[in-house]
Design an enzyme around this catalytic site. Structure first.
Site, short mmCIF file in Angstrom:
data_model
loop_
_atom_site.label_atom_id
_atom_site.label_comp_id
_atom_site.label_asym_id
_atom_site.label_seq_id
_atom_site.Cartn_x
_atom_site.Cartn_y
_atom_site.Cartn_z
N ASN A 82 -16.50 -10.16 3.44
CA ASN A 82 -15.27 -10.53 4.13
C ASN A 82 -14.48 -11.60 3.38
OD1 ASN A 82 -13.60 -11.38 6.66
ND2 ASN A 82 -14.77 -13.22 6.08
N THR A 86 -5.58 -15.42 -0.28
CA THR A 86 -4.24 -14.98 -0.67
C THR A 86 -3.64 -16.00 -1.62
OG1 THR A 86 -3.28 -16.13 1.22
CG2 THR A 86 -3.70 -13.77 1.51
N GLY A 143 5.28 -9.73 -1.74
CA GLY A 143 4.63 -11.00 -2.02
C GLY A 143 3.12 -10.91 -2.16
N TYR A 147 -3.03 -9.42 -3.86
CA TYR A 147 -3.90 -9.24 -2.69
C TYR A 147 -4.01 -7.75 -2.33
CZ TYR A 147 -5.49 -10.02 2.18
OH TYR A 147 -6.17 -10.02 3.37
N1 CAA Z 1 9.06 -8.40 6.36
C1 CAA Z 1 10.35 -8.65 6.60
N2 CAA Z 1 11.07 -9.55 5.92
C2 CAA Z 1 10.46 -10.25 4.97
C3 CAA Z 1 9.10 -10.05 4.66
C4 CAA Z 1 8.43 -9.09 5.41
N3 CAA Z 1 7.15 -8.83 5.19
N4 CAA Z 1 8.78 -10.88 3.67
C5 CAA Z 1 9.89 -11.58 3.35
N5 CAA Z 1 10.89 -11.22 4.15
C6 CAA Z 1 12.26 -11.73 4.14
C7 CAA Z 1 12.36 -13.20 4.54
O1 CAA Z 1 12.39 -13.36 5.93
C8 CAA Z 1 13.66 -13.59 3.88
O2 CAA Z 1 14.73 -13.06 4.65
P1 CAA Z 1 16.15 -13.83 4.72
O3 CAA Z 1 16.65 -13.84 3.31
O4 CAA Z 1 16.94 -12.98 5.66
O5 CAA Z 1 15.86 -15.19 5.25
C9 CAA Z 1 13.63 -12.80 2.56
O6 CAA Z 1 12.74 -11.69 2.80
C10 CAA Z 1 13.13 -13.61 1.37
O7 CAA Z 1 11.88 -14.18 1.75
P2 CAA Z 1 11.43 -15.66 1.37
O8 CAA Z 1 12.62 -16.59 1.52
O9 CAA Z 1 10.21 -15.97 2.12
O10 CAA Z 1 11.19 -15.49 -0.21
P3 CAA Z 1 10.17 -16.32 -1.09
O11 CAA Z 1 10.34 -15.86 -2.50
O12 CAA Z 1 10.31 -17.76 -0.78
O13 CAA Z 1 8.73 -15.87 -0.55
C11 CAA Z 1 7.03 -14.35 0.06
C12 CAA Z 1 8.39 -14.52 -0.64
C13 CAA Z 1 5.94 -15.08 -0.72
C14 CAA Z 1 6.76 -12.85 0.01
C15 CAA Z 1 7.08 -14.89 1.49
O14 CAA Z 1 8.12 -14.23 2.16
C16 CAA Z 1 5.80 -14.63 2.24
O15 CAA Z 1 4.88 -15.42 2.20
N6 CAA Z 1 5.70 -13.48 2.92
C17 CAA Z 1 4.55 -13.10 3.69
C18 CAA Z 1 3.61 -12.27 2.87
C19 CAA Z 1 2.50 -11.82 3.79
O16 CAA Z 1 2.70 -11.00 4.67
N7 CAA Z 1 1.30 -12.37 3.61
C20 CAA Z 1 0.22 -12.05 4.47
C21 CAA Z 1 -0.74 -13.19 4.47
S1 CAA Z 1 -2.01 -12.91 5.68
C22 CAA Z 1 -2.96 -11.72 5.02
O17 CAA Z 1 -2.82 -11.34 3.91
C23 CAA Z 1 -4.02 -11.14 5.90
C24 CAA Z 1 -3.89 -9.66 5.94
O18 CAA Z 1 -4.74 -8.99 5.37
C25 CAA Z 1 -2.83 -9.04 6.72
#
Ligand code: CAA
Length: 238
Positions: A82, A86, A143, A147
């Protein structure tokens, strides 16, 4: 004596819930942790579950850790891999270090650990190999190219090991959780997380206990005909 389960990353989040569920079901359980000694100590005190620190991304540490468990507790019957991390960034911004760190921890670890437990399982003609993947390994996620690649690879790995072990009483399966209420998911920026939650048909994050319950199904003696499978537990997201 009851079956022995090893749960990596088993003192926090989904791993802790898995360790607890297996413990509740009467298995002997050892949970690994890496850096957060304080959380591990609290977990051990509260649950009575044995813990051991080792870094799953380090092959030698895995071999030593498994040997220590074999010496202190006996042969491992159930491996629940497990532990995972990230290091989210869009590909253009992702550093080589972020790529390698995630691949080492989430994927290379799976090779080290599985190899180390396999001989014992083969000797006893019983084993349960369970890998915790992710909905994002199935569908991809902005992003998370590192992962998602590591989590998708676990599926190919498990399917291959399932074929190799099919006649030896050993099953290899994957569980692919969706977004679950853990520290890892809570670390996603709030604005992004609320958009993600709006795409989950069930309308909420999952709970670690909901994932743990499904892992316990795959671990069960009676699940011997389930192998090479990937079980999605994601609230209908994908
Ligand atoms: N769905 C919808 N919109 C999204 C999105 C998503 N998954 N990811 C980013 N966006 C949007 C943001 O809301 C933002 O929109 P606005 O311009 O309208 O404000 C735009 O895309 C740009 O995003 P950021 O400003 O966040 O851009 P960044 O370069 O600073 O960061 C990122 C990019 C690293 C991808 C960040 O958005 C992020 O951390 N996203 C989440 C990624 C994710 O889902 N990680 C899961 C972690 S938990 C896990 O992994 C467990 C598992 O197994 C599920």
């Amino acid at each position: 004596m009851s079956r022995l389960a090893l749960v990596t990353g088993g003192t926090r989040g989904i791993g802790a819930a898995i360790a607890q569920e297996l413990h509740n079901k009467g298995y002997r359980v050892v949970a690994t942790y890496t850096k957060n000694k304080e959380a591990a100590l609290k977990f051990r005190t509260e649950t009575g579950i044995a813990t051991i620190p080792f870094d799953v991304s380090d092959e030698e540490a895995c071999l030593n850790g498994i040997k220590q468990i074999h010496d202190e507790h006996g042969i491992i019957d159930i491996l629940v891999h497990n532990a995972g991390i990230t290091a989210d960034a869009t590909l253009q911004k992702m550093t080589s270090e972020e790529w390698h760190r995630v691949i080492h921890t989430n994927l290379n670890s799976c090779f080290y650990l599985t190899k180390a437990v396999l001989d014992g399982m083969i000797q006893r003609n019983f084993g349960r190999l369970i890998y915790v993947s992710s909905v994002n390994g199935l569908k991809g996620q902005r992003g998370q190219s590192n992962y998602a690649a590591s989590k998708a690879a676990l599926i190919g790995f498990a399917k291959s090991v399932a074929l190799e072990m099919a006649t030896k009483g050993i099953t290899a399966n994957v569980i692919a959780p969706g977004y679950v209420d853990t520290e890892m998911v809570r670390a996603v920026p709030e604005a992004v997380l609320s958009k993600i939650i709006s795409t989950i048909p069930v309308g909420r994050l999952g709970t670690a206990e909901e994932i743990a319950y499904c892992v316990s199904f795959l671990a069960d003696e009676r699940a011997g005909f389930v192998t090479g499978a990937t079980l999605s537990v994601n609230g209908g997201m994908y």
